[in-house]
Motif scaffolding. Structure first.
Motif, short mmCIF file in Angstrom:
data_model
loop_
_atom_site.label_atom_id
_atom_site.label_comp_id
_atom_site.label_asym_id
_atom_site.label_seq_id
_atom_site.Cartn_x
_atom_site.Cartn_y
_atom_site.Cartn_z
N ALA A 255 117.51 31.75 -40.37
CA ALA A 255 117.07 30.80 -41.23
C ALA A 255 116.77 29.38 -40.72
CB ALA A 255 117.96 30.30 -42.85
N LYS A 256 117.62 28.86 -40.08
CA LYS A 256 117.55 27.48 -39.10
C LYS A 256 116.59 27.36 -38.06
CE LYS A 256 122.16 25.41 -41.14
NZ LYS A 256 123.19 24.85 -40.32
N GLU A 257 116.51 29.30 -37.36
CA GLU A 257 115.87 29.08 -36.20
C GLU A 257 116.80 28.28 -34.91
OE1 GLU A 257 113.21 30.91 -34.61
OE2 GLU A 257 113.50 32.00 -36.48
N GLU A 258 117.42 29.15 -34.95
CA GLU A 258 118.83 27.42 -34.03
C GLU A 258 119.94 28.38 -33.25
OE1 GLU A 258 121.36 23.73 -35.25
OE2 GLU A 258 122.70 24.98 -36.15
N ALA A 259 119.94 28.33 -32.11
CA ALA A 259 121.27 29.07 -31.24
C ALA A 259 122.11 27.81 -30.90
CB ALA A 259 120.19 29.47 -30.51
N ILE A 260 122.93 28.75 -30.83
CA ILE A 260 124.57 27.68 -30.52
C ILE A 260 125.54 28.18 -29.23
CG2 ILE A 260 126.93 26.32 -30.80
CD1 ILE A 260 125.62 25.60 -34.20
N LEU A 261 125.59 27.63 -28.29
CA LEU A 261 126.14 28.39 -26.96
C LEU A 261 127.24 27.46 -26.64
CD1 LEU A 261 122.40 28.30 -26.25
CD2 LEU A 261 123.80 30.66 -24.63
N THR A 262 128.38 27.87 -26.39
CA THR A 262 129.48 27.60 -25.70
C THR A 262 129.71 28.33 -24.57
OG1 THR A 262 130.62 28.43 -27.94
CG2 THR A 262 130.00 26.27 -27.96
N GLY A 263 130.87 27.69 -24.06
CA GLY A 263 131.85 27.92 -23.14
C GLY A 263 130.68 28.54 -21.54
N ASN A 264 130.83 27.09 -20.17
CA ASN A 264 130.00 27.45 -19.27
C ASN A 264 128.21 27.71 -19.71
OD1 ASN A 264 132.18 27.03 -17.79
ND2 ASN A 264 132.78 28.90 -18.31
N VAL A 265 128.04 27.14 -20.43
CA VAL A 265 126.66 27.01 -20.45
C VAL A 265 125.48 26.69 -19.52
CG1 VAL A 265 124.53 26.74 -22.14
CG2 VAL A 265 126.84 26.51 -23.08
#
Length: 218
Positions: free
Chosen positions: A162-172
């Motif tokens: 819905a937000k067209e959002e990706a959140i990546l975490t950890g050694n990105v």
């Protein structure tokens, strides 16, 4: 006569309300359909086993697999072998699927992938909600936005359709064109293609002068 007319009108109103309620329930709870080369129905254990070219559908959700086991009136589903889930132009693939067909919440394992026309997400394990369009991915996460030439790798990913959002975490580690960025957390707006990095962040841009010199040397 007036009383009879009022009763007739009231009865008609009730019938209309019942019809509308029935239609609304049918719309929100579409029929389940299951086809396969072989079906085993075990009423004593409330279980259905489908084998070979399995196709399952409910509303706009289409599922294919080599084998499917379902319980509780086809609510709890477990599928294995070349699993493909299609919904409105979005495709989920894996080797193993667990799905609640009522809540549309499930888990994918065995080289799972999420694909659209412009995006690809890969990882070791997917948890997804087809109603909200939310997806979480753990271990060896890979994201690719083909349209904007963005790729990223991380330990964990949360995607909100819905937000067209990706959140990546950890050694990105992310690449956009020839630029490379590393961080502990990165938020990518897949609509505007804006990237926000948090934590200790490094941005590497190729030396334009060196690149131009290499071209002149050629």
């Amino acid at each position: 006569m007036r009383n009879k007319s009022k009763i007739a009108v009231l009865a008609l109103s009730v019938l209309v309300l019942v019809a509308l309620s029935t239609a609304a329930v049918a719309k929100t709870n579409p029929d389940l359909e299951l086809t396969a080369d072989e079906l085993l129905i075990d009423d004593s254990n409330a279980e259905v086993i489908a084998i070979g070219n399995v196709e399952f559908s409910r509303g706009n959700i289409k599922l294919k697999a080599d084998k499917l086991t379902a319980q509780q009136e086809l609510q709890m589903i477990e599928a294995e072998g070349n699993v493909v889930v299609n919904q409105l132009g979005r495709t989920l693939t894996a080797q193993h699927l667990q799905l609640n067909s009522q809540t549309e919440i499930g888990i994918l394992t065995g080289s799972p992938q999420y694909k659209t026309e412009e995006m690809l997400i890969q990882g070791e394990k997917f948890r997804f909600d087809l109603q909200t369009g939310k997806l979480t991915v753990n271990d060896q996460v890979y994201l690719e936005n083909k349209k904007e030439a963005i790729t990223a790798e991380a330990e964990h990913l949360s995607y909100d359709r819905a937000k067209e959002e990706a959140i990546l975490t950890g050694n990105v580690v992310a690449h956009k064109g020839e630029r490379r960025m590393t961080a502990e957390k990165m938020t990518i707006d897949l609509e505007t293609n804006k990237i926000k990095a948090e934590g200790r962040t490094t941005l590497i841009v190729p030396n334009a002068n060196q690149k131009q010199g290499d071209q002149n040397a050629d």
